[in-house]
Design a protein around this motif. Structure first.
Motif, PDB file in Angstrom:
ATOM      1  N   UNK A  17      20.022 -22.123   6.417  1.00 32.31           N
ATOM      2  CA  UNK A  17      19.993 -20.861   7.166  1.00 32.31           C
ATOM      3  C   UNK A  17      18.880 -20.780   8.202  1.00 32.31           C
ATOM      4  N   UNK A  18      17.932 -21.703   8.181  1.00 33.04           N
ATOM      5  CA  UNK A  18      16.841 -21.657   9.153  1.00 33.04           C
ATOM      6  C   UNK A  18      16.315 -23.057   9.406  1.00 33.04           C
ATOM      7  N   UNK A  19      15.426 -23.169  10.390  1.00 30.36           N
ATOM      8  CA  UNK A  19      14.789 -24.457  10.691  1.00 30.36           C
ATOM      9  C   UNK A  19      13.372 -24.206  11.177  1.00 30.36           C
ATOM     10  N   UNK A  39      23.965 -19.222  15.973  1.00 32.17           N
ATOM     11  CA  UNK A  39      24.173 -19.491  17.393  1.00 32.17           C
ATOM     12  C   UNK A  39      22.973 -19.055  18.235  1.00 32.17           C
ATOM     13  N   UNK A  40      22.455 -17.852  17.953  1.00 29.87           N
ATOM     14  CA  UNK A  40      21.331 -17.348  18.730  1.00 29.87           C
ATOM     15  C   UNK A  40      20.078 -18.168  18.459  1.00 29.87           C
ATOM     16  N   UNK A  41      19.867 -18.545  17.203  1.00 29.94           N
ATOM     17  CA  UNK A  41      18.699 -19.342  16.856  1.00 29.94           C
ATOM     18  C   UNK A  41      18.712 -20.704  17.529  1.00 29.94           C
ATOM     19  N   UNK A  42      19.883 -21.332  17.590  1.00 28.75           N
ATOM     20  CA  UNK A  42      19.992 -22.642  18.238  1.00 28.75           C
ATOM     21  C   UNK A  42      19.761 -22.509  19.739  1.00 28.75           C
ATOM     22  N   UNK A  71      24.506 -31.363  19.052  1.00 26.26           N
ATOM     23  CA  UNK A  71      25.480 -31.135  20.127  1.00 26.26           C
ATOM     24  C   UNK A  71      24.926 -30.227  21.216  1.00 26.26           C
ATOM     25  N   UNK A  72      24.055 -29.295  20.831  1.00 24.57           N
ATOM     26  CA  UNK A  72      23.485 -28.358  21.806  1.00 24.57           C
ATOM     27  C   UNK A  72      22.425 -29.019  22.687  1.00 24.57           C
ATOM     28  N   UNK A  73      21.658 -29.973  22.132  1.00 28.41           N
ATOM     29  CA  UNK A  73      20.501 -30.526  22.843  1.00 28.41           C
ATOM     30  C   UNK A  73      20.753 -31.877  23.505  1.00 28.41           C
TER      31      UNK A  73
END
Length: 415
Positions: A17-19, A39-42, A71-73
């Motif tokens: 749930x977090x990083x 999504x917002x956190x990523x 995939x985002x970065x």
């Protein structure tokens, strides 16, 4: 590509749930932040990493939690996904913040060996193969339970039929559960099985208990449901395999012991065979090579490392078992030689490793398997590519809603 010198690195300790993210610079600057794994956190993590101009972002390959972050970065900066077991060898982790900072230190000093990350489409293909593997295991568990029910009732049907869950076997079991008489059951069997009617009659003379009939009926229904879902998955698997890897499928299926399922599984788990410089490197990546210990000038071989994909190793041992039974085959000759000196089980593993090196050579050289002993592969019936309708957004929302409804069906504390 990672630059020769890393001046700024970000280490991620990723949870469900977090990083926790730690930014380290050569100058000694350190900054830590916590982001929610949504999504917002990523997006916030991505903005922070790009704003700070990180040379590299590193994380462990913990479950599949890293996938959406990768995939985002990946299109904006270098992302390294490291093997968790290798990274843990450097230190004994204590807290999330220490974990994150240590990963950043390793990335800053280029001490993390990047894992192979497949393209998104191939990861989805592999997820189909792995889900199918798990469903087959579950189906086997249910079949074993049904076998146990029959044994407890002293219905030794497997003495008459080779596969009690084949078409004839299911007909007999369904007839037993529904209380059908012997003549009615036999009439629905194939001609070959009807020849064993006397033997079948001896088995069915016993009366099954109502409890056993109910449990057996449930097991049969579950097996049938699993059959449907596994067939659905296989449609997706072979559509992708023959569309994107037809040549590799043909080459693999030319080898003794390799059929459609094993070929698709190997492609899904290994990916691009050209990523490996030799068949031995591929065997090492799959964990099917022995551990080596050196003391002074002496070398000692231990058990296989088991470092790679469990499913790939499992399917390779199944392929080796099948290949060892093929007549007039060099692989069978190799197995027989090894069996005399190291025993059956170790010979199977040795044969599996040999098969790995053979298929690497065949695929990288674009050659079909040939055997000078006279072995000829029988014709393999290939699946047809079937057009599959895409799942609409409304249907996806409906699926998620059904999952939540199932999870929340029982009130807290109820079972």
């Amino acid at each position: 590509m990672l630059s020769l010198v890393v001046n700024k690195a970000c280490g991620l300790d990723i949870h469900k749930r977090f990083m926790i993210a730690t930014l380290l610079c050569r100058s000694g600057k350190k900054e830590q932040k916590r982001f929610e794994r949504d999504e917002q956190g990523i997006l916030d993590l991505k903005s922070w990493v790009l704003e700070e101009k990180c040379d590299v972002v590193a994380c462990e390959s913990t479950s599949d939690f890293w996938v959406p972050i990768y995939d985002s970065l990946i299109s904006h900066t270098t992302v390294i996904v490291g093997n968790a077991r290798d990274m843990k060898a450097y230190t004994h982790k204590k807290t999330d913040k220490i974990d994150s900072e240590f990963i950043a230190q390793l990335a800053l000093n280029k001490m993390i060996k990047p894992s192979r990350v497949f393209p998104k489409s191939h990861r989805e293909f592999r997820s189909y193969v792995r889900l199918r593997h798990r469903l087959v295991q579950k189906r086997t568990d249910i079949k074993n339970q049904a076998q146990a029910i029959l044994s407890s009732e002293m219905f030794h049907l497997n003495d008459v039929l080779t596969d009690i869950f084949g078409k004839n076997g299911r007909t007999i079991l369904a007839g037993i559960c529904s209380g059908k008489n012997f003549d009615h059951i036999v009439d629905k069997l194939s001609a070959n099985v009807r020849k064993k009617s006397e033997q079948i009659k001896e088995v069915l003379e016993r009366e099954i208990s109502q409890s056993a009939a109910i449990r057996l009926r449930i097991c049969l229904d579950l097996v049938q449901e699993f059959d449907v879902k596994i067939a659905d998955l296989e449609t997706h698997i072979f559509n992708y395999a023959y569309k994107h890897h037809k040549r590799e499928m043909d080459i693999l299926m030319s080898c003794p012991g390799i059929g459609e399922i094993s070929a698709a599984t190997l492609i899904a788990e290994i990916g691009d065979f050209h990523d490996f410089s030799s068949g031995d490197k591929l065997a090492s990546w799959l964990g099917i090579v022995p551990k080596v210990y050196q003391s002074a000038d002496k070398y000692y071989n231990g058990r296989i490392t088991k470092r790679g994909s469990k499913i790939a190793r499992w399917i390779l041992t199944q392929v080796a078992q099948a290949a060892s039974r093929k007549k007039t085959s060099k692989l069978k000759e190799f197995f027989n030689r090894k069996k005399k000196t190291i025993g059956h089980q170790k010979a199977i593993i040795a044969l599996a490793r040999k098969i790995v090196t053979i298929i690497w050579h065949l695929i990288t050289k674009d050659e079909m398997y040939e055997d000078d002993t006279g072995y000829q592969k029988g014709e393999v019936v290939k699946r047809k590519i079937v057009e599959i309708a895409e799942i609409s957004i409304d249907e996806r929302i409906s699926i998620i809603s059904e999952i939540f409804a199932t999870v929340n069906k029982h009130a807290p504390g109820e079972i």
